[in-house]
Write a protein that holds these residues in place. Structure first.
Motif, mmCIF file in Angstrom:
data_model
loop_
_atom_site.group_PDB
_atom_site.id
_atom_site.type_symbol
_atom_site.label_atom_id
_atom_site.label_comp_id
_atom_site.label_asym_id
_atom_site.label_seq_id
_atom_site.Cartn_x
_atom_site.Cartn_y
_atom_site.Cartn_z
ATOM 1 N N GLY A 1 0.615 -1.185 0.103
ATOM 2 C CA GLY A 1 -0.054 -0.053 0.232
ATOM 3 C C GLY A 1 0.763 1.418 0.022
ATOM 4 N N ARG A 2 1.942 1.205 -0.165
ATOM 5 C CA ARG A 2 2.940 2.398 -0.121
ATOM 6 C C ARG A 2 2.922 3.407 -1.402
ATOM 7 N NH1 ARG A 2 9.302 0.573 1.519
ATOM 8 N NH2 ARG A 2 8.578 -0.444 3.380
ATOM 9 N N CYS A 3 2.518 2.712 -2.444
ATOM 10 C CA CYS A 3 2.110 3.501 -3.591
ATOM 11 C C CYS A 3 0.612 4.198 -3.466
ATOM 12 C CB CYS A 3 1.940 2.751 -5.012
ATOM 13 S SG CYS A 3 1.060 1.370 -4.849
ATOM 14 N N VAL A 4 -0.292 3.656 -2.837
ATOM 15 C CA VAL A 4 -1.551 4.193 -2.536
ATOM 16 C C VAL A 4 -1.439 5.227 -1.524
ATOM 17 C CG1 VAL A 4 -3.802 3.719 -1.732
ATOM 18 C CG2 VAL A 4 -2.725 2.162 -3.218
ATOM 19 N N ARG A 5 -0.620 5.267 -0.681
ATOM 20 C CA ARG A 5 -0.624 5.988 0.374
ATOM 21 C C ARG A 5 0.124 7.343 -0.006
ATOM 22 N NH1 ARG A 5 1.805 4.309 6.101
ATOM 23 N NH2 ARG A 5 0.956 6.478 6.463
ATOM 24 N N ILE A 6 1.361 7.144 -0.719
ATOM 25 C CA ILE A 6 2.178 8.237 -1.152
ATOM 26 C C ILE A 6 1.258 9.336 -2.066
ATOM 27 C CG2 ILE A 6 2.976 7.213 -3.291
ATOM 28 C CD1 ILE A 6 5.013 9.530 -0.927
ATOM 29 N N CYS A 7 0.467 8.343 -3.181
ATOM 30 C CA CYS A 7 -0.431 9.042 -3.967
ATOM 31 C C CYS A 7 -1.824 9.858 -3.374
ATOM 32 C CB CYS A 7 -1.099 7.864 -4.932
ATOM 33 S SG CYS A 7 -2.114 8.594 -6.396
ATOM 34 N N HIS A 8 -2.154 9.311 -2.417
ATOM 35 C CA HIS A 8 -3.272 10.112 -1.552
ATOM 36 C C HIS A 8 -2.852 11.045 -0.622
ATOM 37 C CE1 HIS A 8 -6.749 7.617 -2.822
ATOM 38 N NE2 HIS A 8 -6.023 6.774 -3.303
ATOM 39 N N GLU A 9 -1.886 10.626 0.158
ATOM 40 C CA GLU A 9 -1.553 11.336 1.580
ATOM 41 C C GLU A 9 -0.708 12.376 1.316
ATOM 42 O OE1 GLU A 9 -0.932 8.647 4.721
ATOM 43 O OE2 GLU A 9 -2.533 7.296 4.344
ATOM 44 N N VAL A 10 0.256 12.040 0.398
ATOM 45 C CA VAL A 10 1.329 12.846 0.159
ATOM 46 C C VAL A 10 1.105 13.859 -1.193
ATOM 47 C CG1 VAL A 10 3.777 13.400 -0.093
ATOM 48 C CG2 VAL A 10 3.142 11.583 1.393
ATOM 49 N N GLN A 11 0.927 13.168 -2.004
ATOM 50 C CA GLN A 11 0.865 13.966 -3.466
ATOM 51 C C GLN A 11 -0.680 14.276 -3.593
ATOM 52 O OE1 GLN A 11 3.829 14.099 -3.898
ATOM 53 N NE2 GLN A 11 3.795 13.895 -5.893
ATOM 54 N N SER A 12 -1.564 13.986 -2.854
ATOM 55 C CA SER A 12 -3.027 14.271 -2.901
ATOM 56 C C SER A 12 -3.657 14.344 -4.099
ATOM 57 C CB SER A 12 -3.367 15.924 -2.206
ATOM 58 O OG SER A 12 -2.738 16.113 -0.956
ATOM 59 N N VAL A 13 -3.326 13.165 -4.985
ATOM 60 C CA VAL A 13 -3.841 12.966 -6.160
ATOM 61 C C VAL A 13 -4.973 11.924 -6.059
ATOM 62 C CG1 VAL A 13 -3.306 12.085 -8.720
ATOM 63 C CG2 VAL A 13 -1.848 13.735 -7.279
#
Length: 219
Positions: A6-18
Motif C-alpha cells: 500500500g505504499r504507492c496508494v499512501r504516497i498518491c493519496h496522503e502526500v501527493q493528494s492525487v
C-alpha cells in the motif's frame, strides 16, 4: 511482484493528494489499480513517479527510453545532444555513495561523452531563458490588461494537476514552456542553424529528475 504493502496508494493519496490509484477487491483478488480498472492515462494521474520511487519490490516501473537513445547514439546520421537538469548532478553523486549535495557535473558530462553523446548542455541556460520569457509575459499582461495573477511552474506534474483539478485557473498559467522543452526548441532552431545541422538529424535527450517530463515531451 506486488505485495500489497500500500505504499504507492499512501504516497498518491496522503502526500501527493492525487488519489489516482487504490487497492481494489478483497482477499486474494486484491490489486492496486486506478478506479474501475481504467488506464493511468485516462484518470487524474499527474505522472509524478512517486508510486514508482516508493515501491519496494519493483512492481511499478517507469517506461525506459534507453533503446531509442542507444539507437540514436549508434546511428552515424544522428547528432545526439544531451541536456542535464540541475537536480541530476547532485542525485547522481548520492547514488554512487558520495556525500549528499556532492556535485558531479564534470563526471556526468565525461560519462555522457564516452557513451557517445556529441554535445552536452546545461538546462540551467534555458532555466534563465524561461525566467526572462515569463518576465516578459508578465509585463505584457500588466501593460495590456491580461489575466492576473500569473501562475507558473517548471513541473509538468503540477501543470497536469491544475488541468485535472482546477481547470478554472488555466487562464492564469504562463504560456511559457518548461526549461527542458525550451532548451529542446532552441537546440532544434537557433543552435541547429548556427551549427549548420539539419534539425531532423538532431536527437535531443533530456536527463531529468521527474517522470512527468516524459509525458511533457510526448505531448
Amino acid at each position: 511482484k506486488c505485495i500489497l504493502c500500500g505504499r504507492c496508494v499512501r504516497i498518491c493519496h496522503e502526500v501527493q493528494s492525487v488519489g489516482a490509484i487504490d487497492i481494489a477487491n478483497r482477499g486474494f483478488n486484491s490489486t492496486v489499480m486506478p478506479e474501475f480498472d481504467h488506464s493511468l492515462n485516462t484518470v487524474a494521474c499527474v505522472y509524478c513517479g512517486q508510486c514508482i520511487v516508493n515501491c519496494p519490490v519493483g512492481a511499478l516501473r517507469e517506461k525506459s527510453n534507453e533503446k531509442v537513445t542507444w539507437s540514436a547514439i549508434n546511428n552515424p546520421d544522428k547528432v545526439v545532444v544531451v541536456q542535464i537538469a540541475p537536480a541530476v548532478r547532485v542525485a547522481l553523486g548520492e547514488e554512487f555513495g558520495m556525500d549528499p549535495g556532492s556535485i558531479v557535473t564534470g563526471k556526468a558530462v565525461a560519462a555522457l561523452r564516452r557513451m557517445g553523446a556529441d554535445y552536452v548542455f546545461d538546462t540551467n541556460f534555458s532555466a534563465d531563458l524561461t525566467i526572462m520569457e515569463e518576465a516578459n509575459e508578465l509585463l505584457h499582461r500588466i501593460n495590456e490588461g491580461g489575466i492576473l495573477p500569473m501562475l507558473t511552474s517548471c513541473s509538468p506534474g503540477w501543470i497536469k494537476y491544475i488541468e485535472h483539478n482546477y481547470p478554472e485557473l488555466l487562464d492564469h498559467l504562463s504560456t511559457c514552456k518548461s526549461p527542458h522543452q525550451m532548451h529542446g526548441a532552441i537546440i532544434k532552431s537557433f543552435w541547429a542553424e548556427k551549427m549548420n545541422i539539419y534539425p531532423k538529424n538532431l536527437f535531443v535527450v533530456s536527463v531529468m529528475p521527474c517522470t512527468a517530463k516524459k509525458f511533457e515531451a510526448q505531448r
